[in-house]
Design a protein around this motif. Structure first.
Motif, PDB file in Angstrom:
ATOM      1  N   SER A  10      45.103  49.305  39.984  1.00 11.47           N
ATOM      2  CA  SER A  10      43.951  48.487  40.335  1.00 11.47           C
ATOM      3  C   SER A  10      44.419  47.189  40.985  1.00 11.47           C
ATOM      4  O   SER A  10      45.492  46.678  40.666  1.00 11.47           O
ATOM      5  CB  SER A  10      43.103  48.173  39.095  1.00 11.47           C
ATOM      6  OG  SER A  10      43.817  47.338  38.199  1.00 11.47           O
TER       7      SER A  10
ATOM      8  N   THR B 148      42.856  43.372  41.652  1.00 13.60           N
ATOM      9  CA  THR B 148      41.764  42.464  41.311  1.00 13.60           C
ATOM     10  C   THR B 148      41.987  41.116  41.982  1.00 13.60           C
ATOM     11  O   THR B 148      43.092  40.572  41.944  1.00 13.60           O
ATOM     12  CB  THR B 148      41.675  42.269  39.781  1.00 13.60           C
ATOM     13  OG1 THR B 148      41.528  43.546  39.156  1.00 13.60           O
ATOM     14  CG2 THR B 148      40.490  41.390  39.414  1.00 13.60           C
TER      15      THR B 148
ATOM     16  N   THR C 158      40.802  37.141  42.064  1.00 11.15           N
ATOM     17  CA  THR C 158      40.138  36.141  41.231  1.00 11.15           C
ATOM     18  C   THR C 158      40.010  34.821  41.997  1.00 11.15           C
ATOM     19  O   THR C 158      40.870  34.480  42.803  1.00 11.15           O
ATOM     20  CB  THR C 158      40.929  35.884  39.938  1.00 11.15           C
ATOM     21  OG1 THR C 158      42.204  35.296  40.256  1.00 11.15           O
ATOM     22  CG2 THR C 158      41.179  37.174  39.173  1.00 11.15           C
TER      23      THR C 158
ATOM     24  N   ILE D 217      35.404  33.782  39.024  1.00  6.34           N
ATOM     25  CA  ILE D 217      34.988  35.023  39.697  1.00  6.34           C
ATOM     26  C   ILE D 217      36.139  36.029  39.689  1.00  6.34           C
ATOM     27  O   ILE D 217      37.277  35.698  40.019  1.00  6.34           O
ATOM     28  CB  ILE D 217      34.560  34.745  41.151  1.00  6.34           C
ATOM     29  CG1 ILE D 217      33.384  33.758  41.177  1.00  6.34           C
ATOM     30  CG2 ILE D 217      34.168  36.033  41.865  1.00  6.34           C
ATOM     31  CD1 ILE D 217      33.084  33.197  42.544  1.00  6.34           C
ATOM     32  N   ARG D 218      35.845  37.254  39.310  1.00  6.18           N
ATOM     33  CA  ARG D 218      36.813  38.352  39.331  1.00  6.18           C
ATOM     34  C   ARG D 218      36.172  39.548  40.026  1.00  6.18           C
ATOM     35  O   ARG D 218      35.057  39.935  39.697  1.00  6.18           O
ATOM     36  CB  ARG D 218      37.242  38.756  37.909  1.00  6.18           C
ATOM     37  CG  ARG D 218      38.011  37.682  37.175  1.00  6.18           C
ATOM     38  CD  ARG D 218      38.248  38.095  35.729  1.00  6.18           C
ATOM     39  NE  ARG D 218      39.196  39.184  35.649  1.00  6.18           N
ATOM     40  CZ  ARG D 218      40.511  39.028  35.540  1.00  6.18           C
ATOM     41  NH1 ARG D 218      41.028  37.810  35.511  1.00  6.18           N
ATOM     42  NH2 ARG D 218      41.320  40.052  35.456  1.00  6.18           N
ATOM     43  N   TYR D 219      36.912  40.114  40.997  1.00  2.89           N
ATOM     44  CA  TYR D 219      36.379  41.282  41.700  1.00  2.89           C
ATOM     45  C   TYR D 219      37.478  42.315  41.850  1.00  2.89           C
ATOM     46  O   TYR D 219      38.543  42.032  42.403  1.00  2.89           O
ATOM     47  CB  TYR D 219      35.843  40.901  43.082  1.00  2.89           C
ATOM     48  CG  TYR D 219      35.318  42.085  43.856  1.00  2.89           C
ATOM     49  CD1 TYR D 219      34.124  42.704  43.491  1.00  2.89           C
ATOM     50  CD2 TYR D 219      36.032  42.610  44.933  1.00  2.89           C
ATOM     51  CE1 TYR D 219      33.643  43.801  44.192  1.00  2.89           C
ATOM     52  CE2 TYR D 219      35.558  43.707  45.642  1.00  2.89           C
ATOM     53  CZ  TYR D 219      34.363  44.300  45.264  1.00  2.89           C
ATOM     54  OH  TYR D 219      33.893  45.388  45.949  1.00  2.89           O
ATOM     55  N   ARG D 220      37.213  43.495  41.347  1.00  2.00           N
ATOM     56  CA  ARG D 220      38.195  44.579  41.438  1.00  2.00           C
ATOM     57  C   ARG D 220      37.963  45.371  42.715  1.00  2.00           C
ATOM     58  O   ARG D 220      36.876  45.933  42.926  1.00  2.00           O
ATOM     59  CB  ARG D 220      38.084  45.503  40.222  1.00  2.00           C
ATOM     60  CG  ARG D 220      39.106  46.624  40.222  1.00  2.00           C
ATOM     61  CD  ARG D 220      39.074  47.373  38.912  1.00  2.00           C
ATOM     62  NE  ARG D 220      39.892  48.561  38.978  1.00  2.00           N
ATOM     63  CZ  ARG D 220      40.082  49.394  37.966  1.00  2.00           C
ATOM     64  NH1 ARG D 220      39.507  49.141  36.808  1.00  2.00           N
ATOM     65  NH2 ARG D 220      40.835  50.452  38.099  1.00  2.00           N
ATOM     66  N   LEU D 221      38.972  45.402  43.592  1.00  2.00           N
ATOM     67  CA  LEU D 221      38.856  46.094  44.877  1.00  2.00           C
ATOM     68  C   LEU D 221      38.939  47.595  44.669  1.00  2.00           C
ATOM     69  O   LEU D 221      39.740  48.077  43.865  1.00  2.00           O
ATOM     70  CB  LEU D 221      39.971  45.649  45.825  1.00  2.00           C
ATOM     71  CG  LEU D 221      40.029  44.156  46.166  1.00  2.00           C
ATOM     72  CD1 LEU D 221      41.245  43.854  46.998  1.00  2.00           C
ATOM     73  CD2 LEU D 221      38.779  43.722  46.899  1.00  2.00           C
TER      74      LEU D 221
ATOM     75  N   LYS E 231      36.932  49.651  43.312  1.00  2.00           N
ATOM     76  CA  LYS E 231      36.554  50.123  41.979  1.00  2.00           C
ATOM     77  C   LYS E 231      35.846  51.467  42.100  1.00  2.00           C
ATOM     78  O   LYS E 231      34.899  51.626  42.860  1.00  2.00           O
ATOM     79  CB  LYS E 231      35.625  49.112  41.312  1.00  2.00           C
ATOM     80  CG  LYS E 231      35.380  49.388  39.845  1.00  2.00           C
ATOM     81  CD  LYS E 231      34.571  48.267  39.221  1.00  2.00           C
ATOM     82  CE  LYS E 231      34.350  48.519  37.742  1.00  2.00           C
ATOM     83  NZ  LYS E 231      33.576  47.431  37.105  1.00  2.00           N
TER      84      LYS E 231
END
Length: 211
Positions: free
Chosen positions: A33, A35, A37, A41-45, A47
């Motif tokens: 994974s 991610t 940040t 804010i945290r966003y997992r690419l 997903k």
């Protein structure tokens, strides 16, 4: 005058936000994974969406005197489960190579701009066979060496950055175990700059195709 102060404050805020660092976390436990940040804010690419359960076909009334055919689906399901388990084990054995591919994809785009913060690389190598486990363990250590060479070559090593590596063979198991966490950070302005370059390249390609 008030309007100029407001505009100046907005511009100062934009500059401040653009020069802040965004974090990039490469992690592997059960799967790879990436991610991003930024503050809280945290966003997992990339997903993966939860797979929708397939609709069950309408049950047909079982016909009499066909016991053998009723046993076939169970055998097919068993074979599929074994194949899926083998595939999962194969993917786990290749996890470090997947991590290296991801690092190769990201770092060269931001040479001298991306900062290395930390790396935790805990691996228990197991294949179910002593000889192949020893070989796989050697391969894992070589892969870790390649990974850190890439980091040293492309990234800025921050003061206090740490590399926590523990790669050990497990001769009593047949399943690889990973706890991998590699962290970088990058100023937001460079990420936007790269995004604009990609967008311009995409637009130019579309214009050429339309001519």
């Amino acid at each position: 005058m008030t309007a100029l102060i407001i505009i100046g404050a907005i511009l100062a805020l934009i500059v401040f936000l653009l020069t802040r660092f965004a974090g990039i976390i490469l992690r592997y436990d059960d799967e790879m994974s990436v991610t991003v940040t930024y503050g809280l804010i945290r966003y997992r690419l990339g997903k993966k969406k939860k797979a929708k359960k397939p609709k069950k076909p309408k049950e047909k009334k079982p016909k009499k005197k066909k016991k053998k055919k009723e046993e076939e689906p169970a055998a097919v399901d068993d074979e599929a489960a074994k194949a899926a388990e083998k595939q999962k084990k194969r993917e786990k054995r290749e996890a470090l190579f997947e991590l290296i591919r991801e690092v190769k994809r990201i770092l060269p785009k931001f040479v001298g701009k991306i900062h290395f913060r930390s790396a935790k690389l805990h691996v228990r190598v197991a294949t179910g066979d002593a000889a192949s486990t020893a070989l796989a363990c050697g391969g894992a250590k070589a892969s870790a060496s390649i990974l850190f060479e890439l980091i040293d070559h492309f990234a800025v090593l921050e003061r206090g950055s740490a590399k926590n590596v523990a790669i050990e063979p497990d001769f009593t198991s047949d399943e690889m175990k990973y706890d991998v966490d590699v962290r970088f950070r990058l100023r937001v302005i460079w990420a936007i700059h790269y995004g604009l370059k990609v967008l311009l390249s995409f637009i130019k390609t579309k214009i050429k195709k339309s001519k």
